[in-house]
Enzyme design. Structure first.
Site, PDB file in Angstrom:
ATOM      1  N   PHE A 123      -7.020  -7.362   4.235  1.00  0.00           N
ATOM      2  CA  PHE A 123      -5.759  -6.211   4.452  1.00  0.00           C
ATOM      3  C   PHE A 123      -5.953  -5.375   3.863  1.00  0.00           C
ATOM      4  CE2 PHE A 123      -1.439  -4.623   4.020  1.00  0.00           C
ATOM      5  CZ  PHE A 123      -0.756  -4.431   5.088  1.00  0.00           C
ATOM      6  N   ASP A 210     -11.568  -2.840  -2.357  1.00  0.00           N
ATOM      7  CA  ASP A 210     -10.310  -2.497  -1.718  1.00  0.00           C
ATOM      8  C   ASP A 210      -9.601  -3.431  -3.173  1.00  0.00           C
ATOM      9  OD1 ASP A 210      -7.442  -2.586  -1.533  1.00  0.00           O
ATOM     10  OD2 ASP A 210      -7.383  -2.578   0.370  1.00  0.00           O
ATOM     11  N   LYS A 239      -1.550  -1.128  -6.108  1.00  0.00           N
ATOM     12  CA  LYS A 239       0.037  -1.603  -6.254  1.00  0.00           C
ATOM     13  C   LYS A 239       0.126  -1.928  -7.774  1.00  0.00           C
ATOM     14  CE  LYS A 239       0.603  -4.207  -2.915  1.00  0.00           C
ATOM     15  NZ  LYS A 239      -0.729  -4.679  -2.092  1.00  0.00           N
TER      16      LYS A 239
HETATM   17  C1  LIG Z   1      -1.071  -4.656  -0.224  1.00  0.00           C
HETATM   18  C2  LIG Z   1      -2.249  -4.080   0.219  1.00  0.00           C
HETATM   19  C3  LIG Z   1      -2.398  -2.685   0.734  1.00  0.00           C
HETATM   20  C4  LIG Z   1      -1.381  -1.310   1.380  1.00  0.00           C
HETATM   21  O1  LIG Z   1      -0.912  -0.601   0.249  1.00  0.00           O
HETATM   22  P1  LIG Z   1      -0.351  -0.216   0.377  1.00  0.00           P
HETATM   23  O2  LIG Z   1       0.791   0.628  -1.026  1.00  0.00           O
HETATM   24  O3  LIG Z   1       1.214  -0.710   0.959  1.00  0.00           O
HETATM   25  O4  LIG Z   1       0.036   1.454   1.639  1.00  0.00           O
HETATM   26  C5  LIG Z   1      -4.128  -1.969   1.356  1.00  0.00           C
HETATM   27  N1  LIG Z   1      -4.999  -3.021   0.814  1.00  0.00           N
HETATM   28  C6  LIG Z   1      -4.281  -4.252  -0.445  1.00  0.00           C
HETATM   29  C7  LIG Z   1      -5.342  -5.336  -1.447  1.00  0.00           C
HETATM   30  C8  LIG Z   1      -2.822  -4.477  -0.723  1.00  0.00           C
HETATM   31  O5  LIG Z   1      -2.973  -6.098  -1.248  1.00  0.00           O
END
Ligand SMILES: *Cc1c(COP(=O)(O)O)cnc(C)c1O
Length: 382
Positions: A123, A210, A239
């Protein structure tokens, strides 16, 4: 708009690991707004920094120097071994920056259609590029045409990436989560990231991680790749960086750190003084309380308790975790556990239908960690 299937509860205040709703009920927060409020609700250090900064200067523009942004960048580089930072406002935006870096590198090398290897089950966000990068058909559905320039491989499968390396001369980067978050706290083999690094070195690809969810101490190191002995070229995070203030960051080193030049990427709000005041306060707290080590110890404590108390339970397939990313995988779907948790005063998430996901604050006391484990055990049928 109708984008969320919201639970019927509204929280009005929080303190540390606890939230209070509009009826005065208290909840232990095992989720922290999905790995955002890592140092606890209403954290005094962040509250003070925000109040002082709001009373001084909230926003200027990236047209001017922003000392708090430079300070946060320097600190993130010192923590990570990276060299340069671009600040955005979310995880998806940080990831957009990473994808743009990969394309810049490819175009510079004369590759007309540069491609990025992305993983099934991943994701990366909800913008067009990041939802395309995401390895989940449900996230794509209805938004076609997706972007070109992505090649998919199964997660934790080095051989699949080797095959792509042999056959696809357009690839310029691998973009991967060191632990799948939304994908269900899937922890790859210990040598997975090292093996990807080896392929990237051999092929002159960028290794881009990521760490939007895994970063900021969550897994027991500041970044999850620091459990390995290799360095990425690009790493994104968001986050936990602002403890609730919207901020994202794309860090890079070497060639990747030099690809952006004035005019090819920007963000109006990105890295403004208010967001960076929060980010700096978060780093102060993580350092002062040694929260990376604390997350590792708490994670072991919670996983041990869950494993012991759930041993022999036929509804449980596996308990696993890395620091404070913890999963209890069940044999059958149990989405009702989220509401049952609310009723029992504990916030949890169920991802992929059958995986209880815990992302509690790094500031839990031992007693709060024990309460979380026993409340989660109480939700699971024996
Ligand atoms: C939550 C998440 C995203 C997206 O972040 P947003 O701030 O909602 O755009 C991207 N990559 C990972 C691994 C995530 O957990």
């Amino acid at each position: 708009m109708n984008t969320y299937a919201r639970l019927p509860v509204a929280f009005t205040s929080g303190k540390g690991a606890y939230l209070e709703d509009s009826h005065g009920n208290r909840y232990l927060d095992g989720l922290t707004g999905l790995a955002v409020v890592g140092i606890g609700h209403a954290n005094p250090r962040v509250a003070k920094a925000l109040a002082e900064q709001a009373n001084t200067l909230t926003h200027t523009s990236n047209l001017y120097e922003i000392p708090l942004q430079a300070k946060l960048a320097d600190r993130l580089c010192a923590l990570s071994g990276m060299e340069k930072v671009f600040f955005a406002n979310s995880g998806a935006e940080a990831n957009e920056a990473a994808i743009k870096l990969a394309r810049l590198k490819g175009n510079k090398q004369g590759i007309k259609k540069p491609a990025v290897v992305v993983m099934d089950g991943s994701f990366h966000g909800r913008t067009m590029a990041t939802l395309t990068a995401t390895g989940n058909r449900k996230v794509h559905a209805g938004f076609e045409p997706l972007l070109s320039g992505f090649v998919r491989a199964p997660y934790n499968d080095v051989e699949a990436v080797e095959v792509i390396a042999e056959n696809n001369p357009d690839v310029v980067a691998v973009f991967v989560e060191p632990v799948l978050g939304e994908g269900g706290i899937e922890i790859p083999d210990a040598n997975y990231i090292n093996e990807l690094r080896r392929i990237c070195d051999a092929k002159n690809w960028l290794l881009m991680l990521d760490e939007v969810q895994t970063g900021n101490g969550r897994t027991g190191k500041y970044f999850a790749y620091q459990h390995t002995d290799c360095m990425p070229d690009v790493v994104t995070t968001a986050k936990g960086l602002g403890n609730g203030m919207p901020i994202g960051a794309c860090l890079a080193r070497g060639e990747a750190a030099e690809l952006f030049v004035p005019g090819n990427h920007a963000s109006t709000f990105g890295g403004n003084p208010l967001a960076c005041a929060a980010g700096n306060a978060v780093l102060d707290e993580i350092e002062a309380l040694n929260l990376c080590d604390r997350a590792a110890a708490l994670g072991e404590r919670i996983v041990d308790q869950l494993s012991n108390k759930l041993a022999g339970n036929n509804t449980v397939r596996e308990v696993r975790g890395m620091g404070l990313m913890i999963a209890v995988e069940l044999n059958e779907d149990a989405p009702e556990l989220v509401q049952q948790g609310l009723d029992a005063g504990v916030l949890i998430n169920v991802t992929q239908g059958n995986i209880i996901r815990l992302l509690p604050p790094l500031t839990l006391t031992d007693a709060e960690a024990d309460e979380l484990a026993s409340k989660v055990v109480g939700l699971i049928k024996s």
